[in-house]
Design an enzyme around this catalytic site. Structure first.
Site, PDB file in Angstrom:
ATOM      1  N   CYS A  34       0.821  -1.235   0.000  1.00  0.00           N
ATOM      2  CA  CYS A  34       0.000   0.000   0.000  1.00  0.00           C
ATOM      3  C   CYS A  34       0.842   1.267   0.000  1.00  0.00           C
ATOM      4  O   CYS A  34       0.334   2.357  -0.263  1.00  0.00           O
ATOM      5  CB  CYS A  34      -0.926   0.017   1.200  1.00  0.00           C
ATOM      6  SG  CYS A  34      -2.143  -1.295   1.144  1.00  0.00           S
ATOM      7  N   HIS A  91      -3.443   7.372   3.436  1.00  0.00           N
ATOM      8  CA  HIS A  91      -3.816   6.091   2.829  1.00  0.00           C
ATOM      9  C   HIS A  91      -5.242   5.771   3.265  1.00  0.00           C
ATOM     10  O   HIS A  91      -5.594   5.923   4.433  1.00  0.00           O
ATOM     11  CB  HIS A  91      -2.849   5.004   3.299  1.00  0.00           C
ATOM     12  CG  HIS A  91      -3.192   3.646   2.795  1.00  0.00           C
ATOM     13  ND1 HIS A  91      -3.604   3.422   1.505  1.00  0.00           N
ATOM     14  CD2 HIS A  91      -3.199   2.431   3.415  1.00  0.00           C
ATOM     15  CE1 HIS A  91      -3.834   2.132   1.335  1.00  0.00           C
ATOM     16  NE2 HIS A  91      -3.596   1.503   2.483  1.00  0.00           N
ATOM     17  N   ASN A 150      -9.997   0.298   0.024  1.00  0.00           N
ATOM     18  CA  ASN A 150      -8.530   0.320   0.043  1.00  0.00           C
ATOM     19  C   ASN A 150      -8.009  -0.089  -1.341  1.00  0.00           C
ATOM     20  O   ASN A 150      -8.098  -1.256  -1.717  1.00  0.00           O
ATOM     21  CB  ASN A 150      -8.026  -0.642   1.122  1.00  0.00           C
ATOM     22  CG  ASN A 150      -6.511  -0.643   1.232  1.00  0.00           C
ATOM     23  OD1 ASN A 150      -5.816  -0.073   0.393  1.00  0.00           O
ATOM     24  ND2 ASN A 150      -5.997  -1.284   2.263  1.00  0.00           N
TER      25      ASN A 150
HETATM   26  N1  ACO Z   1     -18.689  -8.782   8.363  1.00  0.00           N
HETATM   27  C1  ACO Z   1     -19.152  -9.121   9.576  1.00  0.00           C
HETATM   28  N2  ACO Z   1     -18.362  -9.562  10.565  1.00  0.00           N
HETATM   29  C2  ACO Z   1     -17.048  -9.659  10.307  1.00  0.00           C
HETATM   30  C3  ACO Z   1     -16.488  -9.313   9.049  1.00  0.00           C
HETATM   31  C4  ACO Z   1     -17.372  -8.862   8.061  1.00  0.00           C
HETATM   32  N3  ACO Z   1     -16.966  -8.496   6.837  1.00  0.00           N
HETATM   33  N4  ACO Z   1     -15.150  -9.504   9.093  1.00  0.00           N
HETATM   34  C5  ACO Z   1     -14.862  -9.932  10.332  1.00  0.00           C
HETATM   35  N5  ACO Z   1     -16.002 -10.039  11.072  1.00  0.00           N
HETATM   36  C6  ACO Z   1     -16.149 -10.482  12.449  1.00  0.00           C
HETATM   37  C7  ACO Z   1     -14.974 -11.252  12.961  1.00  0.00           C
HETATM   38  O1  ACO Z   1     -15.088 -12.616  12.603  1.00  0.00           O
HETATM   39  C8  ACO Z   1     -15.068 -11.032  14.455  1.00  0.00           C
HETATM   40  O2  ACO Z   1     -16.018 -11.917  14.962  1.00  0.00           O
HETATM   41  P1  ACO Z   1     -15.841 -12.557  16.421  1.00  0.00           P
HETATM   42  O3  ACO Z   1     -15.784 -11.391  17.374  1.00  0.00           O
HETATM   43  O4  ACO Z   1     -17.051 -13.410  16.555  1.00  0.00           O
HETATM   44  O5  ACO Z   1     -14.545 -13.312  16.354  1.00  0.00           O
HETATM   45  C9  ACO Z   1     -15.665  -9.619  14.574  1.00  0.00           C
HETATM   46  O6  ACO Z   1     -16.210  -9.326  13.278  1.00  0.00           O
HETATM   47  C10 ACO Z   1     -14.657  -8.532  14.956  1.00  0.00           C
HETATM   48  O7  ACO Z   1     -13.490  -8.707  14.197  1.00  0.00           O
HETATM   49  P2  ACO Z   1     -12.222  -7.780  14.432  1.00  0.00           P
HETATM   50  O8  ACO Z   1     -11.099  -8.297  13.593  1.00  0.00           O
HETATM   51  O9  ACO Z   1     -11.978  -7.555  15.873  1.00  0.00           O
HETATM   52  O10 ACO Z   1     -12.749  -6.392  13.848  1.00  0.00           O
HETATM   53  P3  ACO Z   1     -11.994  -5.020  13.819  1.00  0.00           P
HETATM   54  O11 ACO Z   1     -12.759  -4.031  14.594  1.00  0.00           O
HETATM   55  O12 ACO Z   1     -10.528  -5.138  14.120  1.00  0.00           O
HETATM   56  O13 ACO Z   1     -12.129  -4.628  12.285  1.00  0.00           O
HETATM   57  C11 ACO Z   1     -10.781  -4.603  10.277  1.00  0.00           C
HETATM   58  C12 ACO Z   1     -11.549  -5.449  11.302  1.00  0.00           C
HETATM   59  C13 ACO Z   1     -11.762  -3.712   9.557  1.00  0.00           C
HETATM   60  C14 ACO Z   1     -10.110  -5.546   9.287  1.00  0.00           C
HETATM   61  C15 ACO Z   1      -9.734  -3.740  10.994  1.00  0.00           C
HETATM   62  O14 ACO Z   1      -9.016  -4.512  11.902  1.00  0.00           O
HETATM   63  C16 ACO Z   1      -8.771  -3.065  10.031  1.00  0.00           C
HETATM   64  O15 ACO Z   1      -9.111  -2.182   9.287  1.00  0.00           O
HETATM   65  N6  ACO Z   1      -7.481  -3.449  10.074  1.00  0.00           N
HETATM   66  C17 ACO Z   1      -6.464  -2.804   9.274  1.00  0.00           C
HETATM   67  C18 ACO Z   1      -6.530  -3.142   7.829  1.00  0.00           C
HETATM   68  C19 ACO Z   1      -5.460  -2.324   7.128  1.00  0.00           C
HETATM   69  O16 ACO Z   1      -5.263  -1.166   7.410  1.00  0.00           O
HETATM   70  N7  ACO Z   1      -4.725  -2.905   6.239  1.00  0.00           N
HETATM   71  C20 ACO Z   1      -3.557  -2.113   5.796  1.00  0.00           C
HETATM   72  C21 ACO Z   1      -3.282  -2.026   4.497  1.00  0.00           C
HETATM   73  S1  ACO Z   1      -3.772  -3.364   3.480  1.00  0.00           S
HETATM   74  C22 ACO Z   1      -2.439  -3.651   2.397  1.00  0.00           C
HETATM   75  O17 ACO Z   1      -1.344  -3.232   2.607  1.00  0.00           O
HETATM   76  C23 ACO Z   1      -2.702  -4.554   1.184  1.00  0.00           C
END
Ligand code: ACO
Length: 322
Positions: free
Chosen positions: A113, A249, A279
Site C-alpha cells: 500500500c 492512505h 482500500n
Molecule cells: N462482516 C461481519 N463480521 C465480520 C467481518 C465482516 N466483513 N469480518 C470480520 N467479522 C467479524 C470477525 O469474525 C469477528 O467476529 P468474532 O468477534 O465473533 O470473532 C468480529 O467481526 C470482529 O473482528 P475484528 O477483527 O476484531 O474487527 P476489527 O474491529 O478489528 O475490524 C478490520 C476489522 C476492519 C479488518 C480492521 O481490523 C482493520 O481495518 N485493520 C487494518 C486493515 C489495514 O489497514 N490494512 C492495511 C493495508 S492493506 C495492504 O497493505 C494490502
C-alpha cells in the site's frame, strides 16, 4: 536547488461499483458492520480483462494532459503496484509504450500500500539530484484480483483504481520531505504468500489470496503512522498547524481519524475517499489527491501531508507544497 513540484494529477477508476449491499449477497456481512468498522460504503471493481496497466494509463494520460507535458518529454516513469499486469515487463514499461514515452527509464516499485509514496520518494530524489527533470509517478492496482470473495474478513476491504502525478524540476517548492520505512519482521501479518520463486500454491494449497491479521495490522498502523507524521513534520521543519491537508492512505476511517487526532487536525482538513474507493493500496493516496485537487479543496501553495502504510510492513510519507 531544484525541487520536485507536482504540476498536475490524474486518476482512473473502473466503471463497476460494488456496494456493501452487493457483498451482503456473497458473504455473511452487513452494510452496518462494514461502515462502522471501516467507513467503506462502496468500491470499484475492474471489469474482466481490465488491468492495472489500463487504469494506470488512463490516470497518467489525464495527468500529462493537465500538466501540458508530452509523454516524449518524460525522463522517467515510476509506478507503485503490487498487482502488476505481468511478472515482466514492468507495468511502467507497458504504459511507457502506450503513452509514447519510449526510451525513458521505467520501473515498478512493490511496497504494497506504500507503493505510490515510495515511487514519489524515489522520483523526488532523482529530480533533486539533477538526474531527471520531468517524471511521471503512478500508483495503480487491481487488488480485487487477489481477493477471495468467500472470505468476509478481507473481501469487504479492497477496491481497484489508479492515480498519477507529473513532477517537474522547479526552483519553487515542491516536495519538502519524504520518509520511507519498512520492517520485514511483520511479514506474516499482511501478505500474499505465493509467487514465482516460492511457488503459486501456499502450504494450505491456496493460490493468490490476501492473508491479513486485521486487528494486529490496525494496532501497528495507528502507532507507526503516529510516529511517521511526527518525523515528516521534523524533516520538513514544520509544525502541525502548518499542514493544510492530510491526505492519508485510505484503508480504514478509524486509522485516518487517529492520525488526524495526533496532528490536532479536524476531519474537515482531511481528504477522505475510503467511503467510495475502499482500500486501493498504491492507488489510494494519488486517487485521494486527485479528487481533492479536482474538487477545488486543495489549492496552490498549500501544504499537504501524504502518508501510507501497508504489507511488508512498509510505511512512507511526503510533505508537499502543492
Ligand atoms: N462482516 C461481519 N463480521 C465480520 C467481518 C465482516 N466483513 N469480518 C470480520 N467479522 C467479524 C470477525 O469474525 C469477528 O467476529 P468474532 O468477534 O465473533 O470473532 C468480529 O467481526 C470482529 O473482528 P475484528 O477483527 O476484531 O474487527 P476489527 O474491529 O478489528 O475490524 C478490520 C476489522 C476492519 C479488518 C480492521 O481490523 C482493520 O481495518 N485493520 C487494518 C486493515 C489495514 O489497514 N490494512 C492495511 C493495508 S492493506 C495492504 O497493505 C494490502
Amino acid at each position: 536547488m531544484s525541487f520536485a513540484r507536482i504540476v498536475a494529477t490524474g486518476s482512473a477508476l473502473p466503471e463497476r461499483v460494488v456496494t456493501n449491499a452487493d457483498l451482503e449477497k456473497l458473504v455473511d456481512t452487513s452494510d452496518e458492520w462494514i461502515r462502522s468498522r471501516t467507513g467503506i460504503r462502496e468500491r470499484r471493481v475492474a471489469a474482466e480483462g481490465e488491468t492495472t496497466g489500463d487504469l494506470a494509463f488512463r490516470a497518467a494520460r489525464q495527468a500529462l494532459h493537465d500538466a501540458g507535458v508530452k509523454a516524449s518529454e518524460l525522463d522517467m516513469i515510476v509506478l507503485g503496484t503490487t498487482t502488476p499486469d505481468l511478472i515482466f515487463p514492468a507495468t511502467a514499461c507497458l504504459i511507457q509504450d502506450w503513452l509514447g514515452a519510449n526510451g525513458c527509464a521505467a520501473f515498478d516499485v512493490n511496497a504494497a500500500c506504500s507503493g505510490f509514496m515510495y515511487a514519489l520518494g524515489i522520483a523526488d530524489k532523482f529530480i533533486r539530484a539533477g538526474n531527471a527533470k520531468k517524471v511521471l509517478v503512478v500508483g495503480a492496482e487491481t487488488l480485487t484480483r487477489m481477493v477471495d470473495w468467500s472470505e468476509r474478513e478481507t473481501c469487504v476491504l479492497f477496491g481497484d483504481g489508479a492515480g498519477a502525478v507529473v513532477l517537474e524540476a522547479s526552483d519553487e517548492p515542491g516536495v519538502l520531505a519524504t520518509c520511507l520505512h519498512a520492517d520485514g519482521g511483520y511479514k506474516d501479518l499482511l501478505w500474499n504468500p505465493v509467487g514465482v520463486s516460492a511457488g503459486f500454491k501456499d502450504e494450505k494449497n491456496h493460490g493468490v489470496r490476501i492473508n491479513m491479521s486485521g486487528r494486529e495490522v490496525f494496532k501497528v498502523a495507528v502507532k507507526t503512522l503516529d510516529s511517521l507524521v511526527g518525523q515528516t513534520l521534523r524533516e520538513a521543519g514544520m509544525h502541525e498547524k502548518d499542514v493544510d491537508w492530510l491526505i492519508p492512505h485510505q484503508a480504514n476511517l478509524r486509522i485516518i481519524e487517529a492520525t488526524a487526532k495526533r496532528l490536532g487536525m479536524s476531519m474537515d482538513r482531511v481528504i477522505v475517499t475510503v467511503d467510495k474507493h475502499a482500500n486501493t493500496s498504491s492507488g489510494s493516496v494519488p486517487l485521494a489527491l486527485d479528487a481533492a485537487v479536482r474538487s477545488g479543496k486543495v489549492r496552490r501553495g498549500q501544504n499537504l501531508l501524504l502518508e501510507a502504510f501497508g504489507g511488508g510492513f512498509t510505511w512512507a510519507s511526503a510533505m508537499v507544497r502543492y
